[in-house]
Structures are given as C-alpha cells and as structure tokens.
Design an enzyme around this catalytic site. Sequence first.
Site, PDB file in Angstrom:
ATOM      1  N   ASP A 175       0.839  -1.209   0.000  1.00 58.48           N
ATOM      2  CA  ASP A 175       0.000   0.000   0.000  1.00 58.48           C
ATOM      3  C   ASP A 175       0.869   1.252   0.000  1.00 58.48           C
ATOM      4  O   ASP A 175       0.821   2.083   0.901  1.00 58.48           O
ATOM      5  CB  ASP A 175      -0.936  -0.018   1.217  1.00 58.48           C
ATOM      6  CG  ASP A 175      -1.872  -1.205   1.195  1.00 58.48           C
ATOM      7  OD1 ASP A 175      -3.076  -1.008   0.996  1.00 58.48           O
ATOM      8  OD2 ASP A 175      -1.401  -2.345   1.353  1.00 58.48           O
ATOM      9  N   ASP A 188      -1.528  -2.416  -4.254  1.00 54.47           N
ATOM     10  CA  ASP A 188      -1.832  -1.000  -4.042  1.00 54.47           C
ATOM     11  C   ASP A 188      -0.586  -0.162  -4.264  1.00 54.47           C
ATOM     12  O   ASP A 188       0.104   0.236  -3.318  1.00 54.47           O
ATOM     13  CB  ASP A 188      -2.442  -0.756  -2.667  1.00 54.47           C
ATOM     14  CG  ASP A 188      -3.908  -1.143  -2.605  1.00 54.47           C
ATOM     15  OD1 ASP A 188      -4.441  -1.618  -3.625  1.00 54.47           O
ATOM     16  OD2 ASP A 188      -4.521  -0.983  -1.535  1.00 54.47           O
ATOM     17  N   TYR A 196      -2.355   4.247  -6.189  1.00 55.84           N
ATOM     18  CA  TYR A 196      -3.622   4.838  -5.744  1.00 55.84           C
ATOM     19  C   TYR A 196      -4.161   5.817  -6.789  1.00 55.84           C
ATOM     20  O   TYR A 196      -4.759   6.834  -6.446  1.00 55.84           O
ATOM     21  CB  TYR A 196      -3.464   5.527  -4.388  1.00 55.84           C
ATOM     22  CG  TYR A 196      -3.443   4.560  -3.231  1.00 55.84           C
ATOM     23  CD1 TYR A 196      -4.568   4.353  -2.447  1.00 55.84           C
ATOM     24  CD2 TYR A 196      -2.295   3.837  -2.935  1.00 55.84           C
ATOM     25  CE1 TYR A 196      -4.555   3.457  -1.388  1.00 55.84           C
ATOM     26  CE2 TYR A 196      -2.262   2.939  -1.893  1.00 55.84           C
ATOM     27  CZ  TYR A 196      -3.397   2.746  -1.115  1.00 55.84           C
ATOM     28  OH  TYR A 196      -3.377   1.845  -0.075  1.00 55.84           O
ATOM     29  N   HIS A 230      -2.587  -9.577  -1.510  1.00 54.81           N
ATOM     30  CA  HIS A 230      -3.010  -8.261  -1.008  1.00 54.81           C
ATOM     31  C   HIS A 230      -3.921  -8.349   0.220  1.00 54.81           C
ATOM     32  O   HIS A 230      -3.600  -7.796   1.271  1.00 54.81           O
ATOM     33  CB  HIS A 230      -3.693  -7.452  -2.108  1.00 54.81           C
ATOM     34  CG  HIS A 230      -3.943  -6.031  -1.700  1.00 54.81           C
ATOM     35  ND1 HIS A 230      -2.911  -5.156  -1.416  1.00 54.81           N
ATOM     36  CD2 HIS A 230      -5.096  -5.326  -1.496  1.00 54.81           C
ATOM     37  CE1 HIS A 230      -3.413  -3.982  -1.062  1.00 54.81           C
ATOM     38  NE2 HIS A 230      -4.734  -4.058  -1.099  1.00 54.81           N
ATOM     39  N   HIS A 249     -11.234  -3.912   7.125  1.00 58.28           N
ATOM     40  CA  HIS A 249     -11.182  -4.985   6.118  1.00 58.28           C
ATOM     41  C   HIS A 249     -11.329  -6.382   6.733  1.00 58.28           C
ATOM     42  O   HIS A 249     -10.716  -7.344   6.257  1.00 58.28           O
ATOM     43  CB  HIS A 249      -9.887  -4.902   5.311  1.00 58.28           C
ATOM     44  CG  HIS A 249      -9.709  -3.615   4.578  1.00 58.28           C
ATOM     45  ND1 HIS A 249     -10.604  -3.181   3.628  1.00 58.28           N
ATOM     46  CD2 HIS A 249      -8.749  -2.659   4.662  1.00 58.28           C
ATOM     47  CE1 HIS A 249     -10.204  -2.007   3.150  1.00 58.28           C
ATOM     48  NE2 HIS A 249      -9.091  -1.663   3.774  1.00 58.28           N
ATOM     49  N   HIS A 298      -3.195  -4.237   2.257  1.00 58.93           N
ATOM     50  CA  HIS A 298      -4.610  -3.896   2.360  1.00 58.93           C
ATOM     51  C   HIS A 298      -4.974  -3.206   3.674  1.00 58.93           C
ATOM     52  O   HIS A 298      -5.584  -2.140   3.660  1.00 58.93           O
ATOM     53  CB  HIS A 298      -5.458  -5.159   2.165  1.00 58.93           C
ATOM     54  CG  HIS A 298      -6.876  -4.880   1.759  1.00 58.93           C
ATOM     55  ND1 HIS A 298      -7.218  -3.886   0.881  1.00 58.93           N
ATOM     56  CD2 HIS A 298      -8.052  -5.483   2.102  1.00 58.93           C
ATOM     57  CE1 HIS A 298      -8.530  -3.888   0.693  1.00 58.93           C
ATOM     58  NE2 HIS A 298      -9.060  -4.835   1.427  1.00 58.93           N
ATOM     59  N   VAL A 299      -4.662  -3.798   4.806  1.00 60.44           N
ATOM     60  CA  VAL A 299      -4.912  -3.160   6.099  1.00 60.44           C
ATOM     61  C   VAL A 299      -3.762  -2.194   6.380  1.00 60.44           C
ATOM     62  O   VAL A 299      -2.597  -2.593   6.395  1.00 60.44           O
ATOM     63  CB  VAL A 299      -5.022  -4.203   7.221  1.00 60.44           C
ATOM     64  CG1 VAL A 299      -5.191  -3.509   8.579  1.00 60.44           C
ATOM     65  CG2 VAL A 299      -6.195  -5.135   6.964  1.00 60.44           C
ATOM     66  N   HIS A 300      -4.078  -0.943   6.635  1.00 59.98           N
ATOM     67  CA  HIS A 300      -3.056   0.101   6.744  1.00 59.98           C
ATOM     68  C   HIS A 300      -2.464   0.143   8.145  1.00 59.98           C
ATOM     69  O   HIS A 300      -2.577   1.139   8.874  1.00 59.98           O
ATOM     70  CB  HIS A 300      -3.642   1.445   6.346  1.00 59.98           C
ATOM     71  CG  HIS A 300      -4.103   1.477   4.929  1.00 59.98           C
ATOM     72  ND1 HIS A 300      -4.852   2.497   4.403  1.00 59.98           N
ATOM     73  CD2 HIS A 300      -3.919   0.592   3.897  1.00 59.98           C
ATOM     74  CE1 HIS A 300      -5.109   2.252   3.126  1.00 59.98           C
ATOM     75  NE2 HIS A 300      -4.558   1.100   2.807  1.00 59.98           N
TER      76      HIS A 300
END
Length: 502
Positions: free
Chosen positions: A213, A240, A243, A357, A367, A394-396
């Site tokens: 990400d 990711d 963006y 991801h 998520h 995916h999870v920030h």
Amino acid sequence: MYSLSFSVSAIPLYNKNGCSSSITTFRKLSFICSSYKLKKLSLLINNPCYNNNNISIMSKCLKSIAIFPLLIHTLCFLLFPQLLLSHDIGGFVRLPARSIIITSHQLSESEPQQVHISLVGRDKMKVSWITEEKHTKSVVEYGTKSGEYSKKATGKHTSYQYFFYNSGRIHNAVIGPLEPSTTYFYRCGGSGPEFSFKTPPPKLPIEFVIVGDLGQTEWTASTLKHVDSSDYDVFLLPGDLSYADTQQPLWDSFGRLVQPYASKRPWMVTEGNHEIETFPIIYPHGFKAYNARWAMPFQESGSTSNLYYSFEVASTHVIMLGSYTDFDAQSEQYTWLQNDLANIDRSKTPWVIVLLHAPWYNTNEAHQGEGESMRKVMEDLLYQARVDLVFAGHVHAYERFTRIYDNKADPCGPIYVTVGDGGNREGLALNFKSPPSPLSLYREPSFGHGRLKIVDETRAYWSWHRNNDTDAVIADGVWIESLSRSKACSGRPDQKVVHEEL
C-alpha cells in the site's frame, strides 16, 4: 473517473481572500489539465494570484474535464455506493495521511521516464520505461562500466487508452544473461540519462524489502528514503501501488516518484484493490493500466495471467498471488498454484514465501474477513507445501502473527505478516480488536517498511522499521527457522503436526 471528480470537487479552491491558500490546489489541477493536454490552465500557475479572468479560464478547463466524470460519479454513487465508500468500512474512519506528491516530467518527450526493472528468470532483467514521444525505439544499451555499453537489447512497446486519457509509449526490453552480484549501467532508447542496478546474489544470504500500500504521499517519500538508507537486493510489493483509482495521470506521477529506487533494484509486485479500475460495460475486466505498466514475468512460471506468478532468486521461491482474480478450486490460479508448489525442490530451494493483497489473518477492525474466502480455498495448499511466510497488505497497519493453520497456532504453518503501511493517502487503520488474539504477536498502526534477510538454508531475520521523523526505528524483529529444515514438519502434514487450540 471517480477519483478525478473527487479531486476537483472535494478540495477548496479559495481562502477568504480568494488567493494564497488556493495555490497548491491550482497547481494540482494544472497537472491534471496538462496531463490531459489541456494547456490553458497549466499557464496560470506562474501567477502569484488569480484574477476573475483567470478563474473564468479555469472554469472552462474544469468543465471540460469534470462535467462527464461528475455525472459518472453521481451515477456510481446511486448505483454502486459501496465502491465509493470503501474508505469507511464498518464505521471505521481512517485519519488522513500526509499530502499527495505530484511528480511532473520536466524533460523532453523523447526522454525516458518512470524507469523500473524486474527479474526475469535466473539471469535476466526486464527494463521498463515510458516516453511521451511515440516514435522512440524500445532499445536498452548496457554494460559493466559507466558510459560504456557493450551490449544492446531490443524489446517491445505498448500503450493504452482509458476514457479521455492516452498513455505514452510503454517500453519493455529484457537484457541478459547477466552475472550475479554485479553492477550494470544502462540507458533507455539510445539516449538520455544513465541508470545502474545491481543484480541479486546467486546464493544466500539475500535481503528483501517488503512494502505494501505504497501510494505517493509524503509518507511514501519517507518510507522510500528509509528503505534506501540501507542496501538490499529485491523490492517486493503486495499490491496497491499508485492509488490512481482511474485518474490515469497519477500512474505517471507514481512512476516518476519511484524511479530513483525502482531503476536500481528489481521491483516485483502483485495487484491490490486500487489497481482494479473497472467501470461497468466500458472496462468490465479491470487492471488495464496495471497490466500495461507493470508487466511481471508470469509466463516464465507457467502462469497465464500477470495477476499471479512466481520466481526464484538465491535459494528462495517467491509466489505472488492475485486476491482480485478467480481463486476458487476450479480456477486457473488454483491449478497453477498447485503445480507451482509441487515443482519446488526444497533441497535446493529451502525458503518459500508468498505475497498477496487481502490478508487471510487480521485482527484490525478494517477490512475484516475480506481474505477469508481465499484462505478457505488455498490455505491447505500452502500448509502442505510448508510455506514459510505469507505477506499481505490492504490493512493500513503492521501486524505479525505466530505460525498458523486453520485459525490455530501450528508449528508447521506459515508466519503471517501484514505490511499495508507503506504511505497510502487514506491514512492508518488505528483500531485493533480487543482483547487481542493470542495468535497476534505484534501489531501497530504506523507507517513503515519490512526487511527479510535470509541468512542461510535454515535461518532468516524479519524486521519491521517504523517511520519516525528522519529515522527508521526497528520496532519488531524475530528470527525464523525454515520449515524445510524442521524435523517436526518434514513428514506428511496429517501425521506429524499437533494443533494447539487457542
């Protein structure tokens, strides 16, 4: 075109005086207009302020690029609100990240830009770049001495269109065979600046940098600066990237931002949800920009899709899975993964790592459960093959689990790690479930990057480096034993493993 309409409509254009605070916004809009060949607005950025006449010119520009996207945005909101509200999941709202960095191209149309490299087989490298000039040749000259190019390779080029956007000429050329642990100097298109890269080592040790990400914010720049402060061999990105979210000029901006790093170490990537860029009827299949710009060596591993593939480097087998293409038991990806795992010789390739991801294990409130259907289908394949580690984005936030199989601690299962904290524009996923799961050993909502140094056939060291102003702080680290060398896990999975219920 949702992101374009959002960018135009969501940023305030004026302050109370109608001037100074709008400078940054006008510059961003000028970048978008000039990227779409709308030059009038780009001429305004030299003015310290904007009079009514200039505002009128801007309005015409904005109308020309925004009316259609705004209509599409409204239609999508009415018909597919879940697509546009993905930043707010289950009531969880992320804090904002730092500002987006817009990286423009200052050189001529024939100059190479967005240069990046990727591994192809054991001794070749793919060089990828873009030119705005449509007649530039897809040629790479290279050698082991600066300024002396004893070899040359000719590749291919492509381009794509997305609504009103037309990409530049996208070049790909494979060079080699190359010597391991060797610095090569190269230039693209027969002219322009010289670049250099170092090939990975032929055997262990090897060091991977793993960042998910990424985006193109000030946090991104901080992460990449920290990554570059210490040497490594291969950059891995589990989805990711830019963006861009359908706003195609942001793909170009991202490519220019990462060029100083991606041109000197191979970047191996897989797709995330922000690469999908579908649109009903017109672009139903998605990944048009991603597949054109970031072509990975999928054919070499027997894959039929750029969305999943594998490669080997220095006694390590790396599998890049696709979370956003078919993965059920009847899918091509599932069949490919079965065959790919079956063909690994663990006596020669003791380490196997997987990247995807959407995480299969996640105790963050963001998520939740989005990787569960893929886990149920594919987890057993990874477990029986004794995969050592699985990295996701995916999870920030950052999270490291113990070895797991089927939601239980298992000494022969992979270690699961979430690294979706590279620098995205959406902010951090701050809330973890409480009480914490005993399966989750370390979790923290901070931006940063990870490093996996595989020392030998038995040992590897994983560390996660938190962004901390000007320094990168090692916040988490652990030594890992390869499952291929574990006596307890060397037999049949159904006979040798005792599950620990938690």
